[in-house]
Design a protein around this motif. Structure first.
Motif, PDB file in Angstrom:
ATOM      1  N   PRO A 130    -146.571 -49.427 -26.397  1.00  0.00           N
ATOM      2  CA  PRO A 130    -147.081 -49.672 -27.746  1.00  0.00           C
ATOM      3  C   PRO A 130    -146.271 -48.862 -28.770  1.00  0.00           C
ATOM      4  CG  PRO A 130    -148.559 -48.212 -26.567  1.00  0.00           C
ATOM      5  CD  PRO A 130    -147.517 -48.657 -25.590  1.00  0.00           C
ATOM      6  N   ILE A 131    -146.177 -49.423 -29.943  1.00  0.00           N
ATOM      7  CA  ILE A 131    -145.464 -48.748 -31.026  1.00  0.00           C
ATOM      8  C   ILE A 131    -146.454 -47.874 -31.779  1.00  0.00           C
ATOM      9  CG2 ILE A 131    -144.199 -49.091 -33.177  1.00  0.00           C
ATOM     10  CD1 ILE A 131    -143.205 -51.732 -32.008  1.00  0.00           C
ATOM     11  N   ASP A 132    -146.054 -46.635 -31.990  1.00  0.00           N
ATOM     12  CA  ASP A 132    -146.875 -45.703 -32.749  1.00  0.00           C
ATOM     13  C   ASP A 132    -147.052 -46.276 -34.158  1.00  0.00           C
ATOM     14  OD1 ASP A 132    -147.908 -43.608 -34.271  1.00  0.00           O
ATOM     15  OD2 ASP A 132    -146.940 -42.105 -32.996  1.00  0.00           O
ATOM     16  N   PRO A 133    -148.287 -46.450 -34.627  1.00  0.00           N
ATOM     17  CA  PRO A 133    -148.503 -47.065 -35.945  1.00  0.00           C
ATOM     18  C   PRO A 133    -147.827 -46.297 -37.072  1.00  0.00           C
ATOM     19  CG  PRO A 133    -150.607 -46.377 -34.977  1.00  0.00           C
ATOM     20  CD  PRO A 133    -149.532 -46.117 -33.973  1.00  0.00           C
ATOM     21  N   ARG A 134    -147.574 -45.029 -36.893  1.00  0.00           N
ATOM     22  CA  ARG A 134    -146.912 -44.255 -37.944  1.00  0.00           C
ATOM     23  C   ARG A 134    -145.452 -44.669 -38.098  1.00  0.00           C
ATOM     24  NH1 ARG A 134    -148.388 -38.571 -35.465  1.00  0.00           N
ATOM     25  NH2 ARG A 134    -147.775 -39.797 -33.696  1.00  0.00           N
ATOM     26  N   TRP A 135    -144.871 -45.235 -37.032  1.00  0.00           N
ATOM     27  CA  TRP A 135    -143.449 -45.624 -37.077  1.00  0.00           C
ATOM     28  C   TRP A 135    -143.274 -47.141 -37.146  1.00  0.00           C
ATOM     29  CZ3 TRP A 135    -140.392 -41.671 -37.955  1.00  0.00           C
ATOM     30  CH2 TRP A 135    -140.804 -40.394 -37.532  1.00  0.00           C
ATOM     31  N   ALA A 136    -144.381 -47.885 -37.179  1.00  0.00           N
ATOM     32  CA  ALA A 136    -144.307 -49.348 -37.152  1.00  0.00           C
ATOM     33  C   ALA A 136    -143.483 -49.913 -38.300  1.00  0.00           C
ATOM     34  CB  ALA A 136    -145.711 -49.941 -37.170  1.00  0.00           C
ATOM     35  N   THR A 154    -139.679 -50.524 -37.672  1.00  0.00           N
ATOM     36  CA  THR A 154    -139.179 -51.581 -36.789  1.00  0.00           C
ATOM     37  C   THR A 154    -138.424 -52.646 -37.556  1.00  0.00           C
ATOM     38  OG1 THR A 154    -141.288 -52.755 -36.933  1.00  0.00           O
ATOM     39  CG2 THR A 154    -140.984 -51.265 -35.059  1.00  0.00           C
TER      40      THR A 154
END
Length: 185
Positions: A168-174, A177
């Motif tokens: 899963p992608i950390d929402p802080r770094w989404a 992308t």
């Protein structure tokens, strides 16, 4: 007047021993399991047969009960929640002391663990419950190397050993992308 029913399956009458130290009696019986004989995830089904092979021996203080109990267990694996079916054999041993009608002393903390004969009748249920519950595994498993369930989707990992999910992608770094994707002309 005794509060125990001598006809109950886990209640034994010891009058036959006659309070003569050294006298003994062998008892073999199959009794229905009492309610709540086990732990939350593994137990003996209420009413299922419990096979008891016991020796009752009169001693100076009371009646010494020794023997074994055998029962079938049902439950579920704590990792994958698959049904479990097993058997348990436990050793039983305890002293049931004679109730002294003339002993008027106040019960102290040491007396709480003492099992007392009521009118020469004893109840095996607490002894059986203690032995079975203490012999059960704290966390029963269907097999020692049970992989359990997938924490993301709940799939049983033993059925699909190659099971995996994309990281899963950390929402802080989404938001970053979008910079990694190629630009569309």
């Amino acid at each position: 007047m005794s509060t125990l029913d001598p006809r109950a399956p886990l209640v034994l009458d010891t009058r036959e021993l006659g309070r003569r130290p050294g006298s003994q009696r062998e008892v073999s019986r199959t009794a229905p399991a009492p309610a709540d004989l086990g732990i939350e995830v593994l137990s003996v089904v209420e009413g299922s047969p419990v096979e008891l092979d016991l020796r009752l021996e009169a001693v100076m203080e009371g009646v010494l009960v020794t023997g074994t109990a055998h029962a079938d267990l049902v439950g579920e694996c704590v990792r994958c929640l698959e049904p479990l079916h097993d058997e348990i054999d436990v050793d039983l041993q305890d002293l049931f002391v004679y109730a002294d009608k003339h002993d008027q002393r106040a019960p102290d903390d040491d007396d709480q663990d003492v099992r007392v004969l009521e009118d020469d009748v004893l109840d095996l249920e607490p002894l059986l419950r203690d032995a079975v519950v203490l012999a059960l595994p704290f966390q029963p498993l269907c097999r020692d190397d049970c992989p359990g369930l997938c924490p993301d989707c709940g799939a049983r990992l033993a059925d699909d050993p190659e099971h995996h999910h994309e990281d899963p992608i950390d929402p802080r770094w989404a938001g970053l992308t979008a910079l990694a994707e190629p630009e569309k002309p």
